[in-house]
Scaffold this motif. Structure first.
Motif, PDB file in Angstrom:
ATOM      1  N   ASN A   1       0.807  -1.224   0.000  1.00 26.40           N
ATOM      2  CA  ASN A   1       0.000   0.000   0.000  1.00 26.40           C
ATOM      3  C   ASN A   1       0.839   1.272   0.000  1.00 26.40           C
ATOM      4  OD1 ASN A   1      -2.464  -1.470   0.120  1.00 26.40           O
ATOM      5  ND2 ASN A   1      -2.198  -1.718   2.348  1.00 26.40           N
ATOM      6  N   GLY A   2       1.964   1.182  -0.685  1.00 26.21           N
ATOM      7  CA  GLY A   2       2.788   2.379  -0.812  1.00 26.21           C
ATOM      8  C   GLY A   2       3.629   2.687   0.413  1.00 26.21           C
ATOM      9  N   SER A   3       3.720   1.744   1.357  1.00 31.25           N
ATOM     10  CA  SER A   3       4.455   2.033   2.577  1.00 31.25           C
ATOM     11  C   SER A   3       5.679   1.134   2.748  1.00 31.25           C
ATOM     12  CB  SER A   3       3.543   1.879   3.794  1.00 31.25           C
ATOM     13  OG  SER A   3       3.062   0.544   3.859  1.00 31.25           O
ATOM     14  N   ALA A   4       6.201   0.618   1.624  1.00 30.47           N
ATOM     15  CA  ALA A   4       7.350  -0.291   1.708  1.00 30.47           C
ATOM     16  C   ALA A   4       8.559   0.438   2.273  1.00 30.47           C
ATOM     17  CB  ALA A   4       7.683  -0.852   0.335  1.00 30.47           C
ATOM     18  N   LEU A   5       9.338  -0.279   3.047  1.00 30.72           N
ATOM     19  CA  LEU A   5      10.520   0.290   3.649  1.00 30.72           C
ATOM     20  C   LEU A   5      11.764  -0.337   3.043  1.00 30.72           C
ATOM     21  CD1 LEU A   5       9.470   0.275   7.409  1.00 30.72           C
ATOM     22  CD2 LEU A   5       9.461   2.217   5.858  1.00 30.72           C
ATOM     23  N   GLY A   6      12.773   0.486   2.770  1.00 32.91           N
ATOM     24  CA  GLY A   6      14.040  -0.038   2.301  1.00 32.91           C
ATOM     25  C   GLY A   6      14.951  -0.316   3.487  1.00 32.91           C
ATOM     26  N   VAL A   7      15.828  -1.293   3.351  1.00 34.37           N
ATOM     27  CA  VAL A   7      16.761  -1.645   4.419  1.00 34.37           C
ATOM     28  C   VAL A   7      18.181  -1.384   3.918  1.00 34.37           C
ATOM     29  CG1 VAL A   7      17.621  -3.467   5.926  1.00 34.37           C
ATOM     30  CG2 VAL A   7      15.190  -3.392   5.307  1.00 34.37           C
ATOM     31  N   VAL A   8      18.940  -0.626   4.676  1.00 34.92           N
ATOM     32  CA  VAL A   8      20.320  -0.330   4.313  1.00 34.92           C
ATOM     33  C   VAL A   8      21.236  -0.732   5.465  1.00 34.92           C
ATOM     34  CG1 VAL A   8      19.721   1.575   2.778  1.00 34.92           C
ATOM     35  CG2 VAL A   8      20.138   2.029   5.199  1.00 34.92           C
ATOM     36  N   ASP A   9      22.485  -1.049   5.126  1.00 36.87           N
ATOM     37  CA  ASP A   9      23.474  -1.382   6.144  1.00 36.87           C
ATOM     38  C   ASP A   9      24.184  -0.112   6.595  1.00 36.87           C
ATOM     39  OD1 ASP A   9      23.059  -4.071   6.378  1.00 36.87           O
ATOM     40  OD2 ASP A   9      24.479  -4.612   4.800  1.00 36.87           O
ATOM     41  N   ILE A  10      24.170   0.120   7.891  1.00 32.83           N
ATOM     42  CA  ILE A  10      24.874   1.251   8.482  1.00 32.83           C
ATOM     43  C   ILE A  10      26.161   0.740   9.112  1.00 32.83           C
ATOM     44  CG2 ILE A  10      24.770   3.116  10.167  1.00 32.83           C
ATOM     45  CD1 ILE A  10      22.815   3.423   7.836  1.00 32.83           C
ATOM     46  N   THR A  11      27.283   1.352   8.752  1.00 39.07           N
ATOM     47  CA  THR A  11      28.576   0.955   9.305  1.00 39.07           C
ATOM     48  C   THR A  11      28.925   1.860  10.478  1.00 39.07           C
ATOM     49  OG1 THR A  11      29.324   0.227   7.117  1.00 39.07           O
ATOM     50  CG2 THR A  11      31.007   0.593   8.789  1.00 39.07           C
ATOM     51  N   TYR A  12      29.430   1.266  11.552  1.00 43.62           N
ATOM     52  CA  TYR A  12      29.773   2.049  12.735  1.00 43.62           C
ATOM     53  C   TYR A  12      31.017   1.457  13.396  1.00 43.62           C
ATOM     54  CZ  TYR A  12      27.457  -1.794  15.194  1.00 43.62           C
ATOM     55  OH  TYR A  12      27.091  -3.035  15.655  1.00 43.62           O
ATOM     56  N   ASP A  13      31.688   2.270  14.235  1.00 49.07           N
ATOM     57  CA  ASP A  13      32.869   1.808  14.964  1.00 49.07           C
ATOM     58  C   ASP A  13      32.450   0.805  16.032  1.00 49.07           C
ATOM     59  OD1 ASP A  13      34.560   3.438  13.513  1.00 49.07           O
ATOM     60  OD2 ASP A  13      34.379   5.108  14.912  1.00 49.07           O
ATOM     61  N   ALA A  14      33.237  -0.249  16.196  1.00 51.83           N
ATOM     62  CA  ALA A  14      32.925  -1.282  17.177  1.00 51.83           C
ATOM     63  C   ALA A  14      34.204  -1.805  17.801  1.00 51.83           C
ATOM     64  CB  ALA A  14      32.145  -2.426  16.525  1.00 51.83           C
ATOM     65  N   GLY A  15      34.126  -2.154  19.073  1.00 52.40           N
ATOM     66  CA  GLY A  15      35.246  -2.770  19.752  1.00 52.40           C
ATOM     67  C   GLY A  15      35.124  -4.285  19.721  1.00 52.40           C
ATOM     68  N   TYR A  16      36.263  -4.958  19.685  1.00 50.40           N
ATOM     69  CA  TYR A  16      36.287  -6.418  19.687  1.00 50.40           C
ATOM     70  C   TYR A  16      37.308  -6.901  20.712  1.00 50.40           C
ATOM     71  CZ  TYR A  16      33.676  -6.253  15.305  1.00 50.40           C
ATOM     72  OH  TYR A  16      32.713  -6.017  14.352  1.00 50.40           O
ATOM     73  N   ILE A  17      37.049  -8.075  21.276  1.00 47.27           N
ATOM     74  CA  ILE A  17      37.989  -8.675  22.218  1.00 47.27           C
ATOM     75  C   ILE A  17      38.185 -10.145  21.880  1.00 47.27           C
ATOM     76  CG2 ILE A  17      37.540  -7.105  24.139  1.00 47.27           C
ATOM     77  CD1 ILE A  17      35.644  -9.231  25.297  1.00 47.27           C
ATOM     78  N   LEU A  18      39.355 -10.657  22.255  1.00 45.96           N
ATOM     79  CA  LEU A  18      39.653 -12.079  22.144  1.00 45.96           C
ATOM     80  C   LEU A  18      40.060 -12.574  23.524  1.00 45.96           C
ATOM     81  CD1 LEU A  18      41.567 -14.054  19.492  1.00 45.96           C
ATOM     82  CD2 LEU A  18      42.398 -14.144  21.839  1.00 45.96           C
ATOM     83  N   ASN A  19      39.442 -13.649  23.964  1.00 47.25           N
ATOM     84  CA  ASN A  19      39.780 -14.254  25.247  1.00 47.25           C
ATOM     85  C   ASN A  19      40.909 -15.260  25.027  1.00 47.25           C
ATOM     86  OD1 ASN A  19      39.935 -15.589  27.678  1.00 47.25           O
ATOM     87  ND2 ASN A  19      37.742 -15.940  27.878  1.00 47.25           N
ATOM     88  N   PRO A  20      42.133 -14.976  25.483  1.00 47.62           N
ATOM     89  CA  PRO A  20      43.244 -15.896  25.222  1.00 47.62           C
ATOM     90  C   PRO A  20      43.119 -17.221  25.967  1.00 47.62           C
ATOM     91  CG  PRO A  20      43.946 -14.151  26.702  1.00 47.62           C
ATOM     92  CD  PRO A  20      42.570 -13.792  26.246  1.00 47.62           C
ATOM     93  N   ASN A  21      42.229 -17.298  26.944  1.00 49.79           N
ATOM     94  CA  ASN A  21      42.043 -18.552  27.672  1.00 49.79           C
ATOM     95  C   ASN A  21      41.295 -19.593  26.854  1.00 49.79           C
ATOM     96  OD1 ASN A  21      43.346 -17.391  29.788  1.00 49.79           O
ATOM     97  ND2 ASN A  21      41.536 -17.078  31.047  1.00 49.79           N
ATOM     98  N   ASN A  22      40.518 -19.137  25.850  1.00 48.89           N
ATOM     99  CA  ASN A  22      39.781 -20.108  25.020  1.00 48.89           C
ATOM    100  C   ASN A  22      39.804 -19.774  23.532  1.00 48.89           C
ATOM    101  OD1 ASN A  22      37.915 -17.988  24.778  1.00 48.89           O
ATOM    102  ND2 ASN A  22      36.591 -18.784  26.388  1.00 48.89           N
ATOM    103  N   GLY A  23      40.424 -18.647  23.155  1.00 48.19           N
ATOM    104  CA  GLY A  23      40.547 -18.293  21.744  1.00 48.19           C
ATOM    105  C   GLY A  23      39.299 -17.725  21.109  1.00 48.19           C
ATOM    106  N   LYS A  24      38.273 -17.419  21.905  1.00 46.00           N
ATOM    107  CA  LYS A  24      37.013 -16.925  21.347  1.00 46.00           C
ATOM    108  C   LYS A  24      37.042 -15.414  21.154  1.00 46.00           C
ATOM    109  CE  LYS A  24      34.133 -20.627  23.276  1.00 46.00           C
ATOM    110  NZ  LYS A  24      32.991 -20.951  24.167  1.00 46.00           N
ATOM    111  N   ILE A  25      36.359 -14.962  20.090  1.00 46.72           N
ATOM    112  CA  ILE A  25      36.260 -13.536  19.755  1.00 46.72           C
ATOM    113  C   ILE A  25      34.843 -13.060  20.026  1.00 46.72           C
ATOM    114  CG2 ILE A  25      36.420 -11.829  17.901  1.00 46.72           C
ATOM    115  CD1 ILE A  25      38.492 -13.661  16.573  1.00 46.72           C
ATOM    116  N   PHE A  26      34.729 -11.875  20.622  1.00 46.48           N
ATOM    117  CA  PHE A  26      33.425 -11.301  20.919  1.00 46.48           C
ATOM    118  C   PHE A  26      33.364  -9.856  20.430  1.00 46.48           C
ATOM    119  CE2 PHE A  26      34.316 -14.463  24.152  1.00 46.48           C
ATOM    120  CZ  PHE A  26      33.142 -15.198  24.218  1.00 46.48           C
TER     121      PHE A  26
END
Length: 330
Positions: A150-175
């Protein structure tokens, strides 16, 4: 008298020797990359090579800074990797874990699903950390010329932003470092947690990384400690509606309703789970999620807990049609 003195000297020697062995074993549990001032130069095939400071690919390489337009269009890290005289295919190069220049370590952003490229790791410690980028979908309003809905369709776009990441050396996992992850990390440091909760921009990546640095300064003794991830949950259906009070290892206490989960990282390989006066011990696995199902159905005479396979736990906590809620420690 002489025999007694010889006995005391021998005993003292053994005590010193055992203390030295204990210290060496404790040091050996710390990843080698955290014990050196200069890293071995080369390309890491996987996270284990990074932690062991042993890049197995010794070819000459070059990191080239990518253009902003390329990053915005394709995603990925700030740098591209070029390797000279290599027998590795393009796909194999794309899958390497990271590289070391000897002074700096760069991580492949495809390790955490953010496209090709490499980011500079800012610091190593209890948590290795760096600044990167991330995407999120945003509605952009009506799509011009689109008559659907009904004329109300929405477009979806990807927004890029700064983000922090960490790695746990005790198990090698990234968050990806978020407000919720930050609060879980600071849960055992009431001073830092209280300070963090007073921050006005608590979800900005610079603030989050600042508190990782502060946490690293105070908690270096946690490096090399083997940890186990535990997810305790109740199913949504067929459960009695009253909350169950759970106590883990005589110290971790929480209440859980049907459809709720409780997540905890523990340092013991065996965990005791008590529901009321009924206690059961379970042996945990490292480098994976351990799912413990707590249940008290209508037909049950008493509540029970059981360690279930990972695919079963994932089904009831992630793929369930009902809304899974997070409960907190008391």
């Amino acid at each position: 008298m002489r025999d007694f003195m010889n006995y005391m000297i021998t005993a003292l020697f053994l005590i010193v020797l055992l203390t030295h062995i204990s210290d060496v074993e404790a040091q050996q549990s710390v990843p080698a990359v955290l014990l050196v001032k200069k890293y071995n130069k080369g390309i890491y095939r996987n996270v284990d090579e990074f932690l062991e400071n042993y890049p197995s690919i010794k070819k000459d390489f070059k990191l080239v800074k990518r253009k902003p337009d390329e990053r915005n269009w394709l995603g990925g890290g700030e740098y591209s990797l070029f390797v000279k005289d290599t027998v590795l295919t393009r796909d194999q190069l794309r899958d390497v874990w990271g590289v070391s220049t000897g002074d700096t370590i760069y991580i492949n952003t495809s390790n955490y699903g953010y496209g090709p490229g490499f980011e500079k790791i800012s610091g190593l410690g209890r948590y290795c950390y760096w600044q990167g980028r991330a995407n999120k979908a945003m509605y952009s309003g009506m799509i011009p010329g689109d008559k659907s809905n009904n004329g109300s369709a929405l477009g979806v776009v990807d927004i890029t932003y700064d983000a922090g990441y960490i790695l746990n050396p005790n198990n090698g996992k990234i968050f990806s470092l978020t407000r919720n992850i930050m609060r879980k990390i600071l849960a055992d440091d009431s001073q830092l947690l209280s300070q963090y909760n007073r921050e006005r921009k608590e979800n900005e990546s610079e603030i989050l990384l600042q508190y990782i640095r502060l946490y690293n300064e105070k908690h270096s003794d946690e490096i090399g400690v083997r940890t186990y991830d535990v997810v305790c949950y109740r199913r949504q259906k067929s459960e009695r509606q009253e909350p169950l009070k759970i106590v883990m290892n005589d110290s971790i206490s929480f209440k859980i309703l049907p459809g709720e989960i409780f997540e905890k990282v523990v340092s013991q390989a065996t965990i005791k789970v008590c529901i009321g006066n009924i206690c059961t011990e379970w042996t945990l696995l490292d480098h994976t999620l351990n799912y413990i199902e707590c249940s008290f159905m209508e037909e049950d005479s008493e509540p029970v807990s059981k360690l279930v396979k990972r695919n079963v736990g994932e089904y009831y906590t992630m793929n369930n049609n009902s809304r899974v809620r997070q409960t907190r420690e008391e």
